[in-house]
Write a protein that holds these residues in place. Structure first.
Motif, PDB file in Angstrom:
ATOM      1  N   ALA A  26     143.195  62.390 124.893  1.00  0.00           N
ATOM      2  CA  ALA A  26     142.245  63.495 125.025  1.00  0.00           C
ATOM      3  C   ALA A  26     142.785  64.789 124.435  1.00  0.00           C
ATOM      4  N   GLY A  27     144.071  64.822 124.094  1.00  0.00           N
ATOM      5  CA  GLY A  27     144.677  66.075 123.688  1.00  0.00           C
ATOM      6  C   GLY A  27     145.180  66.139 122.267  1.00  0.00           C
ATOM      7  N   ILE A 103     137.469  67.649 129.170  1.00  0.00           N
ATOM      8  CA  ILE A 103     138.645  68.472 128.870  1.00  0.00           C
ATOM      9  C   ILE A 103     138.405  69.294 127.605  1.00  0.00           C
ATOM     10  N   SER A 104     137.804  68.662 126.607  1.00  0.00           N
ATOM     11  CA  SER A 104     137.470  69.327 125.334  1.00  0.00           C
ATOM     12  C   SER A 104     138.624  70.185 124.827  1.00  0.00           C
ATOM     13  N   PRO A 109     140.118  65.190 120.195  1.00  0.00           N
ATOM     14  CA  PRO A 109     139.108  64.581 119.322  1.00  0.00           C
ATOM     15  C   PRO A 109     137.661  64.774 119.763  1.00  0.00           C
ATOM     16  N   ALA A 110     137.403  65.709 120.690  1.00  0.00           N
ATOM     17  CA  ALA A 110     136.032  65.905 121.165  1.00  0.00           C
ATOM     18  C   ALA A 110     135.019  66.122 120.040  1.00  0.00           C
ATOM     19  N   GLY A 412     131.146  72.921 115.271  1.00  0.00           N
ATOM     20  CA  GLY A 412     132.128  72.485 116.263  1.00  0.00           C
ATOM     21  C   GLY A 412     133.265  71.697 115.654  1.00  0.00           C
ATOM     22  N   ASN A 413     133.504  71.857 114.340  1.00  0.00           N
ATOM     23  CA  ASN A 413     134.516  71.060 113.639  1.00  0.00           C
ATOM     24  C   ASN A 413     135.923  71.346 114.141  1.00  0.00           C
ATOM     25  N   VAL A 414     136.845  70.445 113.799  1.00  0.00           N
ATOM     26  CA  VAL A 414     138.224  70.543 114.282  1.00  0.00           C
ATOM     27  C   VAL A 414     138.973  71.723 113.677  1.00  0.00           C
TER      28      VAL A 414
END
Length: 493
Positions: A26-27, A103-104, A109-110, A412-414
């Motif tokens: 998640a991180g 968690i976002s 990888p959200a 909302g890109n990385v």
């Protein structure tokens, strides 16, 4: 004298400068971490070598429930367990996806799951409800982001801080020293798509490619992965009988990311971003910095991937200082424009110095280089906006143009560099409705033309992933093929 127990073979040792930044799926959203995830965790689906279509792993079967492509259902295999003995169930799958969205984490990888509305678990069935049609959804959950974790070990609303993890993949994590070493042993309880039992593997992490080269020359590593300097790779020839050089099909792409968050900063102005694009000499970088081990890149989607175009070549065909000066003059921008260029150490520092020379040669820019050694800190600084421009590497998550588009330039890109485009978002959604991915090529090329005009990032070069192994080690080519690190294929002669 007979032995009652067979001697334990020494592990195969991999040397790399591509670090694990976290053991919590998640991180993190980086190649070094996901390479390990594909071995210690399972996804519902996984990729076989050379195939763009994922196959079941922790799932018995998966399919869209209708032609609308907005609901995707998988049946989880019965009897699966994590390496700590806890059961792997449909509820564990749901929890794994839910926590990524909850968690976002800014480094997680959200963004890959931006289209996910909800996850439902009933008995052995897991159903993903999507906000809009997405033919690429099976590929997305086959990536490291789809790693299934034990609810008993991974908190629902925060990242796991422990430097250990229990998964259900082909390997068990037996030891881990952050930024130093990681040891994996075959998981005897594994059940899934992998039918080959691997051998023990030790991964040793180094700070720079030069450090990897030193270990390689000292023969303390059997495999050099994502590590050797360009000059060393270029010097490997047919006469090197003790060396195997493997090149994969995966198109690792490198870009300059431009910080558009504030109009008061230089990259907030379109004319400045286009002027930077006018001055990049990709051929010089490929030849002088990388010894022709990389290929100039003129599009968001690299050559060899369906949907590739030459958008940046069409708009900026050569390094043209006069044209760049005209852009800035017409926009009323005073020169030299002062910019901060972020980069990491090693070869990236050499590339950054070459880029500075290109941008300053015309007198239009004055470049301050800002080096950051630690990758996680580098990511955080780029997201915080410390750099006006920074060097960025992208390894595809799966074999489709979507992986170079939606995560990099969709809302909302990385990159979180301030770029958003309703037009791009609309076309991305249009591409995702085609199960025949060839039908989306026209749309992908339209997106790349928009990006060449807006210039939120600049493609610079790309290359195939290269892995070097000793001749006595077999299976190293499997590490070069795509985003899945198939350690179970490694063998000694």
């Amino acid at each position: 004298m007979p032995q009652t127990e067979a001697a334990k073979e020494d592990p195969i040792v991999i040397g790399t400068s591509s670090h694990v930044t976290s053991l919590d799926p998640a991180g993190v959203y980086d190649n070094g971490s996901w390479a390990v995830f594909s071995n210690i965790y399972q996804g519902l689906l996984t990729f076989e070598p050379g195939s763009p279509v994922p196959k079941p792993d922790a799932a018995e079967s998966c399919a869209f429930t209708s032609s609308a492509l907005t609901a995707y259902r998988c049946r989880v295999r019965g009897g699966l367990t994590f390496s700590n003995g806890h059961p792997l169930t449909a509820k564990a799958v749901k929890r794994s996806f839910d926590r990524i969205l909850r968690i976002s984490d800014p480094l997680g990888p959200a963004p890959l799951f931006a289209n996910l509305d909800s996850v439902e678990a009933r008995g052995p069935l897991v159903t993903f409800h999507l906000a809009a049609a997405d033919a690429t959804w099976p590929s997305k959950i086959a990536t490291g982001a789809g790693s299934i974790v034990d609810p008993a070990e991974f908190p629902a609303n925060r990242l796991r801080s422990e430097k250990s993890a229990s998964g259900s993949g082909p390997y068990v994590l037996s030891s881990y020293k952050e930024r130093k070493t990681l040891t994996l042993e075959p998981n005897a309880a594994y059940e899934g798509a992998v039918t080959t039992k691997g051998v023990a593997v030790e991964v040793r992490y180094f700070e720079t490619p030069q450090d990897v080269e030193e270990a390689w020359n000292a023969r303390t590593v059997d495999i050099a992965y994502a590590g050797l300097p360009a000059a060393t790779l270029a010097g490997i020839g047919p006469g090197d009988t003790d060396v195997r050089l493997s090149a994969g099909n995966s198109a690792e792409a490198h870009y300059l990311v431009l910080n558009m968050k504030s109009p008061r900063r230089p990259m907030g102005k379109t004319a400045v971003r286009r002027a930077v694009a006018d001055l990049i000499d990709r051929g010089q970088l490929a030849g002088e910095v990388f010894r022709h081990t990389v290929t100039p890149l003129y599009s968001l989607v690299p050559q060899g991937v369906a949907g590739h175009s030459t958008a940046f070549f069409d708009h900026y065909p050569e390094a043209d200082p006069a044209h760049a000066a005209g852009r800035l003059r017409s926009a009323g921008i005073t020169t030299p424009v002062r910019i901060r260029l972020g980069h990491q150490n090693g070869t990236a520092a050499v590339e950054a110095r070459a880029l500075r020379s290109q941008l300053e040669k015309s007198g239009l820019f004055r470049v301050e280089l800002m080096e950051e050694r630690d990758f996680t800190t580098y990511q955080k600084r780029s997201l915080r906006g410390d750099f006006d421009i920074h060097l960025f590497q992208w390894v595809p998550d799966f074999p489709d143009a979507d992986t170079f588009v939606q995560p990099l330039v969709g809302t909302g890109n990385v990159l979180d560099n301030g770029y958003t485009s309703a037009e791009v978002d609309h076309i991305v959604r249009d591409t995702q409705r085609f199960t025949d991915r060839g039908k989306a090529v026209k749309q992908f090329r339209a997106i790349q033309d928009i990006i060449a005009k807006d210039v939120p990032l600049i493609p610079v070069w790309h290359r195939q992933r290269q892995v070097v192994t000793r001749s006595a080690v077999l299976g190293g080519h499997r590490l070069a093929e795509d985003a899945v690190w198939r350690l179970w294929e490694l063998r000694r002669l």
